[in-house]
Design a protein around this motif. Structure first.
Motif, short mmCIF file in Angstrom:
data_model
loop_
_atom_site.label_atom_id
_atom_site.label_comp_id
_atom_site.label_asym_id
_atom_site.label_seq_id
_atom_site.Cartn_x
_atom_site.Cartn_y
_atom_site.Cartn_z
N ASN A 168 0.80 -1.22 0.00
CA ASN A 168 0.00 0.00 0.00
C ASN A 168 0.84 1.27 0.00
OD1 ASN A 168 -2.73 0.91 -0.13
ND2 ASN A 168 -2.56 1.65 1.99
N ARG A 189 1.54 0.69 -4.46
CA ARG A 189 0.24 1.28 -4.77
C ARG A 189 0.27 2.06 -6.07
NH1 ARG A 189 -2.52 5.81 -1.99
NH2 ARG A 189 -0.73 5.87 -0.61
N ASP A 222 -3.33 0.32 -6.61
CA ASP A 222 -4.29 1.22 -5.94
C ASP A 222 -5.71 0.87 -6.37
OD1 ASP A 222 -5.73 3.27 -4.78
OD2 ASP A 222 -4.30 4.82 -5.31
N THR A 223 -6.57 0.60 -5.39
CA THR A 223 -7.94 0.17 -5.68
C THR A 223 -8.94 1.31 -5.69
OG1 THR A 223 -8.31 -0.29 -3.33
CG2 THR A 223 -7.52 -2.12 -4.70
N ASN A 224 -8.49 2.55 -5.41
CA ASN A 224 -9.41 3.69 -5.36
C ASN A 224 -9.54 4.30 -6.75
OD1 ASN A 224 -10.81 6.08 -4.91
ND2 ASN A 224 -9.74 6.52 -2.99
N ALA A 225 -10.71 4.15 -7.36
CA ALA A 225 -10.93 4.62 -8.73
C ALA A 225 -10.83 6.14 -8.83
CB ALA A 225 -12.29 4.14 -9.24
N ALA A 226 -10.93 6.86 -7.72
CA ALA A 226 -10.86 8.31 -7.75
C ALA A 226 -9.42 8.83 -7.81
CB ALA A 226 -11.56 8.90 -6.52
N ASN A 227 -8.44 7.96 -7.62
CA ASN A 227 -7.04 8.37 -7.57
C ASN A 227 -6.39 8.33 -8.94
OD1 ASN A 227 -7.19 8.73 -4.83
ND2 ASN A 227 -6.25 6.78 -4.31
N THR A 228 -5.56 9.37 -9.21
CA THR A 228 -4.72 9.40 -10.40
C THR A 228 -3.29 9.65 -9.96
OG1 THR A 228 -6.48 10.22 -11.83
CG2 THR A 228 -4.22 10.58 -12.58
N GLY A 249 -5.76 -2.81 -9.99
CA GLY A 249 -6.47 -1.84 -9.17
C GLY A 249 -7.21 -0.82 -10.02
N ALA A 251 -7.54 2.48 -9.84
CA ALA A 251 -7.01 3.83 -10.01
C ALA A 251 -6.44 4.03 -11.41
CB ALA A 251 -5.94 4.12 -8.95
N GLY A 270 -8.50 -0.87 -13.91
CA GLY A 270 -8.30 0.57 -13.91
C GLY A 270 -7.86 1.07 -15.27
#
Length: 336
Positions: A168, A189, A222-228, A249, A251, A270
């Motif tokens: 992570n 991540r 990274d599993t958060n789709a909002a992250n770039t 992930g 992202a 992603g």
């Protein structure tokens, strides 16, 4: 506190870096070479102590390569044992460059736990100038700290046995820094930063380690789709090893720098955005997306159901030597 003896401490001796009374001064555990052809091996139980509120004291473990006034640096130190970050950042430094000696690699094999960041500062001269030779290797497969990995200066080698960076953790590159993989697989991540504006003999780079003959693969999870995550440095093969990348992930990972590595690229989840020349064959899985203004000398394969190839980000032209989207692939064309 500097050690010049090979048996400087009993194993697991508690060492605390920093205290409520430390003020803003750094606390430093310094590890020189023990003697010609020898090396210091320490196995302490390091804890980053609690500081007074507002203190800027850094906790530093530094390798100098020097001993008893000698400038010969033919022994690389190892720090084993354990390190508890305890809510603070750990600085790993290497200054083994002084006149009359040679730059050296040193091994930080201590198992790092707790919350905080690890910051690598290799190639830093006492006068503040930079030097590209000194390297630091992080090796413990028991590392499980909660925080990120900052490459602030110089070169970091990771591994040689198995994965050593917590899954992570973000790898955050300052301009002109380099990270090389000695192990065959590493999961992080994402990758951030990088650039080409530092007086060190390389631009920002992520590569397989020199001498590693294997194909080494980094997986970005990274599993958060909002992250770039935007990485502006290079990704390259070593000599003679090869780099490979898996984008997993939800992202988005953006590669803005030159990607000359030739291992395969797998986009399994992603979005991967490539905005430079590309020499890696790409395979896109169902539900994943390849985008950017990539100019590829190899192939793009997106035959899985729902695999997307989306030129531009958001709009632009993608070039590849060949592309196969048969049976299930989707080509997204955006019109200006």
């Amino acid at each position: 506190l500097a050690f010049c003896s090979r048996a400087a401490l009993s194993a697991n001796t508690p060492v605390t870096l920093g205290h409520l009374n430390s003020g803003n001064d750094d606390t430093v555990l310094e590890v020189p070479r023990a003697a010609a052809g020898d090396q210091v091996v320490l196995t302490p139980a390091i804890t980053l102590g609690t500081l007074a509120s507002g203190s800027t004291s850094r906790a530093v473990v530094r390798y100098t390569g020097l001993s008893n006034g000698s400038t010969i640096t033919n022994g690389a130190a190892s720090v084993n044992g354990t390190t508890n970050l305890n809510g603070r950042d750990l600085y790993l430094e290497n200054t083994s460059h002084l006149t009359g000696g040679t730059t050296r690699l040193w091994n930080f094999q201590s198992a790092i736990s707790g919350t905080g960041n690890v910051r690598v500062v290799g190639g830093s001269n006492p006068n503040g100038s930079t030097n590209g030779g000194p390297r630091i290797r992080i090796q413990s497969t028991a590392n499980n700290w909660t925080g990120d990995l900052y490459l602030e200066r110089g070169e970091l080698q990771i591994g040689f046995t198995a994965q050593v960076i917590p899954d992570n953790s973000l790898a955050i590159f300052y301009p002109g820094t380099r990270m090389t993989m000695g192990n065959t697989a590493e999961t992080i991540r994402g990758m951030v930063g990088g650039g080409a504006t530092e007086a060190i003999p390389f631009n920002s780079d992520f590569a397989s380690n020199t001498g590693n003959t294997s194909t080494v693969r980094v997986t970005l999870t990274d599993t958060n789709a909002a992250n770039t995550h935007v990485y502006n440095g290079a990704i390259s093969n070593g000599s003679p090893g090869f780099m490979a990348v898996t984008k997993a992930g939800a992202a988005t990972q953006v590669f803005n720098g030159p990607c000359s590595y030739t291992g395969t690229t797998l986009v399994t989840a992603g979005r991967l955005v490539v905005n430079q020349a590309f020499t890696s064959a790409v395979t896109v899985s169902g539900g994943a997306t390849l985008g950017g203004v990539m100019t590829s000398t190899t192939s793009v394969t997106a035959t899985a159901s729902g695999a997307r190839v989306a030129p531009g980000y958001p709009i632009g032209t993608m070039t590849a030597a060949s592309a196969n989207l048969s049976t299930g692939g989707i080509l997204d064309i955006e019109v200006n």
